[in-house]
Design an enzyme around this catalytic site. Structure first.
Site, PDB file in Angstrom:
ATOM      1  N   GLY A   1       7.165  -3.405 -10.064  1.00 52.43           N
ATOM      2  CA  GLY A   1       7.431  -2.220  -9.240  1.00 52.43           C
ATOM      3  C   GLY A   1       8.714  -2.423  -8.460  1.00 52.43           C
TER       4      GLY A   1
ATOM      5  CB  VAL B   1      12.370   1.132  -0.961  1.00 53.16           C
ATOM      6  CG1 VAL B   1      13.520   2.061  -1.085  1.00 53.16           C
ATOM      7  CG2 VAL B   1      11.085   1.874  -0.667  1.00 53.16           C
ATOM      8  CG  MET B   2       7.839  -0.757   0.205  1.00 54.46           C
ATOM      9  SD  MET B   2       8.454  -1.380   1.782  1.00 54.46           S
ATOM     10  CE  MET B   2       7.197  -2.555   2.229  1.00 54.46           C
TER      11      MET B   2
ATOM     12  CB  ALA C   1      -1.548   3.043  -2.808  1.00 52.49           C
TER      13      ALA C   1
ATOM     14  CB  SER D   1       3.407  -3.638   8.328  1.00 47.59           C
ATOM     15  OG  SER D   1       4.026  -2.719   9.204  1.00 47.59           O
TER      16      SER D   1
ATOM     17  CE  LYS E   1       0.959  -1.699   6.509  1.00 51.95           C
ATOM     18  NZ  LYS E   1       1.195  -0.614   5.696  1.00 51.95           N
TER      19      LYS E   1
ATOM     20  CG  HIS F   1      -0.078  -2.253  11.289  1.00 55.46           C
ATOM     21  ND1 HIS F   1       0.642  -1.248  10.645  1.00 55.46           N
ATOM     22  CD2 HIS F   1       0.829  -2.946  11.993  1.00 55.46           C
ATOM     23  CE1 HIS F   1       1.919  -1.356  10.966  1.00 55.46           C
ATOM     24  NE2 HIS F   1       2.064  -2.380  11.771  1.00 55.46           N
ATOM     25  CG  ASN F   2      -0.313   1.757   8.253  1.00 56.65           C
ATOM     26  OD1 ASN F   2       0.131   0.653   8.575  1.00 56.65           O
ATOM     27  ND2 ASN F   2       0.047   2.358   7.143  1.00 56.65           N
TER      28      ASN F   2
ATOM     29  CD  GLU G   1       3.303   2.820  11.470  1.00 59.17           C
ATOM     30  OE1 GLU G   1       3.076   1.684  11.017  1.00 59.17           O
ATOM     31  OE2 GLU G   1       3.778   3.733  10.769  1.00 59.17           O
TER      32      GLU G   1
ATOM     33  NE  ARG H   1     -29.546  14.441  18.070  1.00 63.13           N
ATOM     34  CZ  ARG H   1     -30.244  13.352  17.772  1.00 63.13           C
ATOM     35  NH1 ARG H   1     -30.676  12.561  18.739  1.00 63.13           N
ATOM     36  NH2 ARG H   1     -30.510  13.045  16.520  1.00 63.13           N
TER      37      ARG H   1
HETATM   38  P1  NBP Z   1       6.246   4.099  -4.259  1.00 61.50           P
HETATM   39  O1  NBP Z   1       4.968   4.139  -3.533  1.00 61.50           O
HETATM   40  O2  NBP Z   1       7.153   5.247  -4.156  1.00 61.50           O
HETATM   41  O3  NBP Z   1       5.906   3.807  -5.809  1.00 61.50           O
HETATM   42  C1  NBP Z   1       6.922   3.782  -6.760  1.00 61.50           C
HETATM   43  C2  NBP Z   1       6.693   2.660  -7.751  1.00 61.50           C
HETATM   44  O4  NBP Z   1       5.417   2.791  -8.384  1.00 61.50           O
HETATM   45  C3  NBP Z   1       7.752   2.680  -8.876  1.00 61.50           C
HETATM   46  O5  NBP Z   1       8.053   1.361  -9.196  1.00 61.50           O
HETATM   47  C4  NBP Z   1       7.001   3.397  -9.981  1.00 61.50           C
HETATM   48  O6  NBP Z   1       7.492   3.123 -11.250  1.00 61.50           O
HETATM   49  C5  NBP Z   1       5.640   2.782  -9.819  1.00 61.50           C
HETATM   50  N1  NBP Z   1       4.569   3.480 -10.539  1.00 61.50           N
HETATM   51  C6  NBP Z   1       4.061   4.725 -10.384  1.00 61.50           C
HETATM   52 BR1  NBP Z   1       4.673   5.949  -9.188  1.00 61.50          BR
HETATM   53  N2  NBP Z   1       3.077   5.009 -11.229  1.00 61.50           N
HETATM   54  C7  NBP Z   1       2.939   3.907 -11.984  1.00 61.50           C
HETATM   55  C8  NBP Z   1       2.070   3.572 -13.033  1.00 61.50           C
HETATM   56  N3  NBP Z   1       1.126   4.427 -13.450  1.00 61.50           N
HETATM   57  N4  NBP Z   1       2.195   2.352 -13.595  1.00 61.50           N
HETATM   58  C9  NBP Z   1       3.124   1.481 -13.145  1.00 61.50           C
HETATM   59  N5  NBP Z   1       3.989   1.748 -12.150  1.00 61.50           N
HETATM   60  C10 NBP Z   1       3.886   2.937 -11.558  1.00 61.50           C
HETATM   61  O7  NBP Z   1       7.069   2.765  -3.867  1.00 61.50           O
HETATM   62  P2  NBP Z   1       7.326   2.079  -2.450  1.00 61.50           P
HETATM   63  O8  NBP Z   1       7.695   3.057  -1.403  1.00 61.50           O
HETATM   64  O9  NBP Z   1       8.216   0.931  -2.730  1.00 61.50           O
HETATM   65  O10 NBP Z   1       5.888   1.520  -2.059  1.00 61.50           O
HETATM   66  C11 NBP Z   1       5.171   0.608  -2.848  1.00 61.50           C
HETATM   67  C12 NBP Z   1       3.839   0.373  -2.193  1.00 61.50           C
HETATM   68  O11 NBP Z   1       4.055  -0.199  -0.886  1.00 61.50           O
HETATM   69  C13 NBP Z   1       3.014   1.638  -1.934  1.00 61.50           C
HETATM   70  O12 NBP Z   1       1.655   1.358  -2.054  1.00 61.50           O
HETATM   71  C14 NBP Z   1       3.342   1.988  -0.506  1.00 61.50           C
HETATM   72  O13 NBP Z   1       2.342   2.769   0.102  1.00 61.50           O
HETATM   73  C15 NBP Z   1       3.441   0.602   0.109  1.00 61.50           C
HETATM   74  N6  NBP Z   1       4.241   0.508   1.332  1.00 61.50           N
HETATM   75  C16 NBP Z   1       5.376   1.246   1.467  1.00 61.50           C
HETATM   76  C17 NBP Z   1       6.137   1.138   2.607  1.00 61.50           C
HETATM   77  C18 NBP Z   1       7.409   1.929   2.774  1.00 61.50           C
HETATM   78  O14 NBP Z   1       7.999   1.864   3.874  1.00 61.50           O
HETATM   79  N7  NBP Z   1       7.871   2.622   1.734  1.00 61.50           N
HETATM   80  C19 NBP Z   1       5.744   0.250   3.620  1.00 61.50           C
HETATM   81  C20 NBP Z   1       4.604  -0.521   3.431  1.00 61.50           C
HETATM   82  C21 NBP Z   1       3.861  -0.374   2.286  1.00 61.50           C
HETATM   83  P3  NBP Z   1       8.564   4.132 -11.938  1.00 61.50           P
HETATM   84  O15 NBP Z   1       9.880   3.692 -11.417  1.00 61.50           O
HETATM   85  O16 NBP Z   1       8.400   3.882 -13.378  1.00 61.50           O
HETATM   86  O17 NBP Z   1       8.198   5.516 -11.530  1.00 61.50           O
END
Ligand code: NBP
Length: 481
Positions: free
Chosen positions: A9, A12-13, A76, A128, A182, A185-186, A189, A446
């Protein structure tokens, strides 16, 4: 030579965590479902780094040393299950899968059970800190078996944020414990953000402060022991940014409708399910929902008016009162979050160390704040503390400031400014500190309409009254006299 850590994956994260792991001396392999993201990553941020790109999961697992350590950082929900199902046939016994996304703790518990029974190891890890934290040091909340945590510890302690008393990671507990912590935590937040929004509303719309003055107030609050925190710091920054199109403060042209991705609601759902009162966090989630009724509110504002009075007090003297109200409300919000963790720990068998939970939130994450030191200290002093409000330092601080807090909430009510999280916190405080609440009447009702029975204050047992036939004769009306 095989790579020592794998990341699936590359949004960004995932990208940033991958770079963090590599920077800390662990060669990595990466894979993303769609090829373009991998290509872009390899051609830009991964150049010159010890990164192997894989374009199939077969290539990916083949690139990793055993037991494999694989971080799944995809959206997720169903994507996590899909990724696990595709990986399973390619893995060997003892390989470790880590889900670092914001997964629901119940899903994590289910996945852990499934994978452990197939002789794999699973860690559900809350992460986080957003993208910046992922790159430079997040707060990590890993749950699963202690053995698997110990195996990963050398990596996790290096990539986590570092604070005065160690890295912001610790073994949280079994099954879904990491994702539970977590989630809470959210929830906290959400509470923090709503409380800050209410302070802003009062400063701007009751006291009439402009953007520069708002910046100065929040910047000053950020220098205090009590409120110094990432969220107050970025709030102060927000007021310094102008909109290039209109020349107005950018925040003034942002639509007042807040989004949410679900972790706040999950916190509320589980708190209600296991019977823990978290009214400040509920108020914060509800406030975002209310904000989303933008069009309806615009129409309603034309038809329903509030009080016409304006603030006629001393502006300078009222600002520290708002700060006190914010701090007292924040203490109540954290008291609720920690009480939720405590009950979940007992019910779900997480055996959480609440002091450690507070410690690992001191750096890397969105709620990072000096104030968490006090919480850690309170639980270190008394791990069985029933509620944070009973910790000596918190109790005294609230008692010293409650008059200001009440004045702020009362003023807001008189002027028609909603302060749902300030008020919910004050109600929590007043309910928690009262030895008798009016729910004796609720119990009577009640029992009246549903024969639900009641207990008495003066003798043990369960009682039922035939209320309809016991109602006293109508006495002479006394109220009208
Ligand atoms: P996203 O939550 O936006 O997910 C995008 C990623 O998931 C891409 O790599 C995408 O691949 C992949 N993906 C999807 Br959509 N469906 C898929 C599938 N069926 N099989 C395999 N890969 C799949 O990315 P993120 O914002 O980096 O967050 C990642 C996780 O971290 C999430 O659970 C998020 O809630 C959590 N999180 C995010 C933050 C934040 O600030 N963004 C903070 C803390 C935790 P593709 O490129 O092929 O579409």
């Amino acid at each position: 030579m095989a790579q020592s850590f794998g990341v699936i994956g590359l949004a960004v994260m995932g990208e940033n965590l991958a770079l963090n792991v590599e920077r800390n001396g662990f060669p990595i392999a990466v894979y993303n479902r769609s090829r373009e993201k991998t290509d872009t990553f390899m051609a830009t941020r991964a150049t010159g780094k010890n990164v192997v790109a894989a374009y199939t999961l077969e290539e990916f697992v083949a690139a990793l040393e055993r037991p494999r350590k694989i971080l799944i950082m995809v959206k997720a929900g169903a994507p996590v299950d899909a990724t696990i199902q595709q990986l399973k046939p390619l893995l060997d016994e003892g390989d470790i899968l880590i889900d670092g996304g914001n997964s629901l703790f119940k899903d994590t518990a289910r996945r852990a059970e499934e994978l452990e029974s197939a002789k794999f190891t699973f860690i559900g890890m809350g992460v986080s800190g957003g993208e910046e934290g992922a790159l430079n040091g997040p707060s990590l909340m890993p749950g699963g078996t202690k053995q698997a945590y110990d195996f990963l510890e050398p990596i996790l302690t290096k990539i986590a944020a570092q604070v005065d008393d160690g890295p912001c990671v610790t073994y949280i507990g079994p099954g879904g414990a990491g994702h539970y912590v977590k989630m809470v935590h959210n929830g906290i937040e959400y509470g923090d953000m709503q409380l800050i929004a209410e302070a802003y509303d009062l400063l701007k719309n009751v006291l009439g402060l402009n953007a520069q003055q708002l910046h100065e107030v929040f910047a000053e609050w950020n220098t205090t022991d009590e409120l110094n925190s990432y969220l107050i710091e970025i709030t102060a920054d927000v007021f310094k940014v102008s909109d290039p199109d209109s020349g107005l403060p950018l925040v003034d042209v942002i639509k007042d409708a807040a989004g949410q991705k679900g972790t706040g609601r999950w916190t509320v759902d589980d708190a209600l399910e296991i019977g823990v009162a978290i009214p400040t966090i509920i108020a914060a989630v509800t406030a975002r929902i209310m904000s989303s009724y933008k069009q309806e509110r615009v129409e309603a504002a034309k038809q329903i008016t509030g009080p016409s009075a304006t603030f006629d007090g001393d502006v300078k003297a009222f600002i520290p009162k708002i700060r006190d109200a914010l701090y007292c409300s924040k203490m109540c919000s954290y008291a609720q979050g920690m009480a939720l963790l405590s009950k979940a720990s007992e019910l779900y068998g997480y055996d959480l160390n609440l002091g450690e939970c507070a410690r690992i939130w001191k750096g890397g994450c969105i709620i990072r704040a000096g104030f968490l030191n006090k919480i850690k200290h309170a639980f270190d002093e008394n791990p069985g503390l029933p509620n944070l409000l009973l910790a000596p330092e918190f109790k005294q601080t609230i008692l010293d400031r409650q008059a200001a807090w009440r004045e702020v909430v009362a003023t807001a009510a008189q002027l028609g400014i909603p302060v749902p999280a300030f008020s919910a916190s004050l109600d929590y405080f007043d309910s928690y500190r009262r030895d008798r609440l009016p729910q004796n009447l609720t119990q009577a009702q009640r029992d009246y309409f549903g024969a639900h029975t009641y207990e008495r204050t003066d003798k043990p047992g369960t009682f039922h009254t035939d209320w309809i036939h016991t109602v006293d004769q109508e006495p002479e009306a006394v109220l009208a006299k």
